[in-house]
Every structure is written in C-alpha cells, then in structure tokens.
Design a protein around this motif. Structure first.
Motif, PDB file in Angstrom:
ATOM      1  N   ARG A  69      47.467  43.216  32.350  1.00 40.89           N
ATOM      2  CA  ARG A  69      47.231  42.452  33.589  1.00 40.89           C
ATOM      3  C   ARG A  69      47.488  43.273  34.837  1.00 40.89           C
ATOM      4  NH1 ARG A  69      49.955  37.255  34.634  1.00 40.89           N
ATOM      5  NH2 ARG A  69      48.437  37.241  36.286  1.00 40.89           N
ATOM      6  N   SER A  70      48.457  44.186  34.772  1.00 46.52           N
ATOM      7  CA  SER A  70      48.803  44.976  35.950  1.00 46.52           C
ATOM      8  C   SER A  70      49.398  46.315  35.525  1.00 46.52           C
ATOM      9  CB  SER A  70      49.812  44.210  36.813  1.00 46.52           C
ATOM     10  OG  SER A  70      51.022  44.011  36.102  1.00 46.52           O
ATOM     11  N   SER A  71      49.503  47.197  36.502  1.00 46.73           N
ATOM     12  CA  SER A  71      50.108  48.497  36.234  1.00 46.73           C
ATOM     13  C   SER A  71      51.619  48.323  36.105  1.00 46.73           C
ATOM     14  CB  SER A  71      49.807  49.467  37.374  1.00 46.73           C
ATOM     15  OG  SER A  71      50.498  49.070  38.552  1.00 46.73           O
ATOM     16  N   PHE A  72      52.278  49.322  35.565  1.00 48.14           N
ATOM     17  CA  PHE A  72      53.732  49.274  35.445  1.00 48.14           C
ATOM     18  C   PHE A  72      54.370  49.174  36.821  1.00 48.14           C
ATOM     19  CE2 PHE A  72      57.890  51.282  35.427  1.00 48.14           C
ATOM     20  CZ  PHE A  72      58.536  50.486  34.487  1.00 48.14           C
ATOM     21  N   ARG A  73      53.846  49.926  37.769  1.00 48.88           N
ATOM     22  CA  ARG A  73      54.374  49.925  39.146  1.00 48.88           C
ATOM     23  C   ARG A  73      54.323  48.512  39.737  1.00 48.88           C
ATOM     24  NH1 ARG A  73      52.330  50.702  44.397  1.00 48.88           N
ATOM     25  NH2 ARG A  73      53.796  51.820  45.732  1.00 48.88           N
ATOM     26  N   THR A  74      53.210  47.846  39.590  1.00 46.84           N
ATOM     27  CA  THR A  74      53.056  46.482  40.100  1.00 46.84           C
ATOM     28  C   THR A  74      54.046  45.550  39.410  1.00 46.84           C
ATOM     29  OG1 THR A  74      50.721  46.858  40.568  1.00 46.84           O
ATOM     30  CG2 THR A  74      51.425  44.561  40.356  1.00 46.84           C
ATOM     31  N   ARG A  78      57.181  43.478  41.057  1.00 44.06           N
ATOM     32  CA  ARG A  78      57.336  42.032  40.866  1.00 44.06           C
ATOM     33  C   ARG A  78      58.793  41.714  40.494  1.00 44.06           C
ATOM     34  NH1 ARG A  78      53.422  40.801  36.923  1.00 44.06           N
ATOM     35  NH2 ARG A  78      51.912  41.275  38.537  1.00 44.06           N
ATOM     36  N   ILE A  79      59.359  42.531  39.618  1.00 43.26           N
ATOM     37  CA  ILE A  79      60.770  42.367  39.246  1.00 43.26           C
ATOM     38  C   ILE A  79      61.649  42.555  40.475  1.00 43.26           C
ATOM     39  CG2 ILE A  79      62.689  43.381  37.933  1.00 43.26           C
ATOM     40  CD1 ILE A  79      60.622  44.053  35.724  1.00 43.26           C
ATOM     41  N   ALA A  80      61.372  43.589  41.266  1.00 43.97           N
ATOM     42  CA  ALA A  80      62.175  43.872  42.466  1.00 43.97           C
ATOM     43  C   ALA A  80      62.077  42.724  43.473  1.00 43.97           C
ATOM     44  CB  ALA A  80      61.720  45.180  43.102  1.00 43.97           C
ATOM     45  N   ILE A 154      47.820  41.588  47.205  1.00 48.54           N
ATOM     46  CA  ILE A 154      48.748  40.489  46.904  1.00 48.54           C
ATOM     47  C   ILE A 154      48.054  39.440  46.049  1.00 48.54           C
ATOM     48  CG2 ILE A 154      50.165  38.645  47.898  1.00 48.54           C
ATOM     49  CD1 ILE A 154      50.486  40.512  50.395  1.00 48.54           C
ATOM     50  N   ALA A 155      46.816  39.140  46.380  1.00 48.96           N
ATOM     51  CA  ALA A 155      46.048  38.156  45.610  1.00 48.96           C
ATOM     52  C   ALA A 155      45.900  38.603  44.157  1.00 48.96           C
ATOM     53  CB  ALA A 155      44.682  37.938  46.252  1.00 48.96           C
ATOM     54  N   GLU A 156      45.635  39.879  43.947  1.00 48.76           N
ATOM     55  CA  GLU A 156      45.496  40.405  42.588  1.00 48.76           C
ATOM     56  C   GLU A 156      46.813  40.334  41.827  1.00 48.76           C
ATOM     57  OE1 GLU A 156      43.830  44.333  42.977  1.00 48.76           O
ATOM     58  OE2 GLU A 156      41.942  43.555  43.769  1.00 48.76           O
ATOM     59  N   ILE A 157      47.905  40.683  42.505  1.00 50.61           N
ATOM     60  CA  ILE A 157      49.216  40.661  41.865  1.00 50.61           C
ATOM     61  C   ILE A 157      49.601  39.243  41.458  1.00 50.61           C
ATOM     62  CG2 ILE A 157      51.698  40.979  42.284  1.00 50.61           C
ATOM     63  CD1 ILE A 157      50.859  43.415  44.071  1.00 50.61           C
ATOM     64  N   LEU A 158      49.388  38.292  42.370  1.00 49.42           N
ATOM     65  CA  LEU A 158      49.790  36.905  42.108  1.00 49.42           C
ATOM     66  C   LEU A 158      48.723  36.096  41.382  1.00 49.42           C
ATOM     67  CD1 LEU A 158      51.567  36.075  45.503  1.00 49.42           C
ATOM     68  CD2 LEU A 158      52.602  36.796  43.343  1.00 49.42           C
ATOM     69  N   ASP A 159      47.557  36.706  41.207  1.00 50.65           N
ATOM     70  CA  ASP A 159      46.447  36.064  40.511  1.00 50.65           C
ATOM     71  C   ASP A 159      46.054  34.740  41.178  1.00 50.65           C
ATOM     72  OD1 ASP A 159      44.453  36.013  38.584  1.00 50.65           O
ATOM     73  OD2 ASP A 159      45.690  34.889  37.145  1.00 50.65           O
ATOM     74  N   ILE A 160      45.900  34.808  42.505  1.00 49.30           N
ATOM     75  CA  ILE A 160      45.427  33.652  43.287  1.00 49.30           C
ATOM     76  C   ILE A 160      44.365  34.155  44.253  1.00 49.30           C
ATOM     77  CG2 ILE A 160      47.551  32.287  43.090  1.00 49.30           C
ATOM     78  CD1 ILE A 160      48.396  33.259  45.834  1.00 49.30           C
ATOM     79  N   PRO A 161      43.526  33.265  44.780  1.00 50.42           N
ATOM     80  CA  PRO A 161      42.466  33.711  45.698  1.00 50.42           C
ATOM     81  C   PRO A 161      43.035  34.345  46.972  1.00 50.42           C
ATOM     82  CG  PRO A 161      42.051  31.465  44.943  1.00 50.42           C
ATOM     83  CD  PRO A 161      43.429  31.835  44.478  1.00 50.42           C
ATOM     84  N   GLU A 162      42.314  35.327  47.478  1.00 47.63           N
ATOM     85  CA  GLU A 162      42.740  36.020  48.697  1.00 47.63           C
ATOM     86  C   GLU A 162      42.854  35.045  49.874  1.00 47.63           C
ATOM     87  OE1 GLU A 162      41.288  39.728  51.547  1.00 47.63           O
ATOM     88  OE2 GLU A 162      40.338  39.445  49.587  1.00 47.63           O
ATOM     89  N   SER A 163      41.962  34.087  49.955  1.00 42.51           N
ATOM     90  CA  SER A 163      42.006  33.108  51.049  1.00 42.51           C
ATOM     91  C   SER A 163      43.294  32.279  50.990  1.00 42.51           C
ATOM     92  CB  SER A 163      40.777  32.192  51.017  1.00 42.51           C
ATOM     93  OG  SER A 163      40.719  31.494  49.793  1.00 42.51           O
TER      94      SER A 163
END
Length: 190
Positions: A69-74, A78-80, A154-163
């Motif tokens: 779903r995401s890179s290790f960095r992302t 998220r943990i931080a 941010i939208a990609e990380i949280l998996d919600i629409p950019e709007s």
C-alpha cells in the motif's frame, strides 16, 4: 538499488530479528524522523525520547508492514505522526506547564523577549488546538505543516480523496484561527 537494501533489511528483521539490519534501517531514517518530531515539539530532549519510542514502535510492528500500500518511509511517518498525536493527547502533555516549549535563545532587546513569549504562547495554543481535532484531521494538518506534503500526497497516504483533504485542512485552519482569536480577545480583557 537502495530500495533493494531496504527491502532486504526489512525481510531480515521479519525473518530472524536481525539486529544489524534493524540498526541500518534506523540509521537511514533516524535524523529525518527526529527533525519531523522536533518541528512539532521544539524540545531537543523530548524529541530524542519520542524518536526513540517511534523506532521501538516501528520494530515491534514491522511484521505488519507489507509494502504493497505504501513505501516503508510513508509507513514510518504514519507511525511517527500517530505517536506525536498520542503524546499531545497524553496526561503528561496536558499536565505540563508552558515551561521549556522552546529552547532558550539569547535575547538582545525587550522586543525580542516579548516576541519570544508570544511565540511560546502561540506554539502551545496551536498544539492544544491540534490535539482537540479528530485523529484524521490532525494527521492532515501535521503532514501539511510539519512535513510540507502536498494535498495529493496526504490523500494517497490516508487513502481519501484529495478534495476531502483540502476541505478538512482549510476547515481545521479556519477553526484554529477563530479559536486563537477568541483566546486572545479573552486574555486582553483580563
């Protein structure tokens, strides 16, 4: 090639709790995560402690990281972010006073003293207001302000629409401004 090393380190940690790989992974991201935490805490010792706790959390939950779903960095950010949010919601944070929020600086004039005190008060007020927001909105605001992520990221990380990200961000900023103005008006009347 770097990504391959990172994947190998993660796999070695998952397979047999390889300490050398864990150290390499931590070394790669430590400074970056510390800077992110410090931007929010403005306290060196606290930031060091929280950064250490973030990496402990990362190592305890690395078995859950899949990398699809995401890179290790992302995932690490998220943990931080979640750890910083937890800190600002903690009893320890709520019970501390306004002391030591910002490292002491050499002040040249009375104007600098006033500015420094104002900055400390604003910083604490912003953190308190952020802590009152929902976890999702806190993540949006913190990633936008402290990581300088774009709304799309941010939208990609949280998996919600950019709007949705934009709407929640601007609504939160507006609410925080209104609350800060109300607070300032109250303190002027005192």
């Amino acid at each position: 090639m770097v990504i391959n090393f990172e994947k190998r380190w993660i796999q070695k940690i998952k397979d047999n709790s390889d300490h050398a790989s864990a150290n390499k992974l931590i070394e790669k991201y430590y400074k970056e995560i510390y800077v992110y935490v410090y931007k929010q805490m403005l306290d060196e010792e606290l930031s060091l402690d929280l950064t250490q706790e973030i990496f402990i959390r990362m190592l305890k939950s690395i078995h859950n990281f899949e990398g699809t779903r995401s890179s290790f960095r992302t995932w690490l950010y998220r943990i931080a972010t979640n750890h910083c949010i937890d800190y600002f919601r903690s009893k320890h944070y709520k019970s501390t006073t306004r002391i030591n929020l910002i490292p002491e600086i050499e002040l040249v004039s009375e104007n600098n003293v006033e500015l420094s005190l104002e900055y400390k008060e604003d910083y604490e007020e912003i953190q308190l207001l952020l802590a009152q927001l929902s976890e999702e909105v806190q993540k949006i605001v913190r990633q936008k302000i402290f990581l300088d992520y774009s709304f799309r990221e941010i939208a990609e990380i949280l998996d919600i629409p950019e709007s949705t990200v934009k709407t929640k961000y601007y609504r939160a900023i507006k609410q925080m401004r209104i609350r800060m103005e109300a607070y300032r008006n109250e303190t002027k009347q005192i």
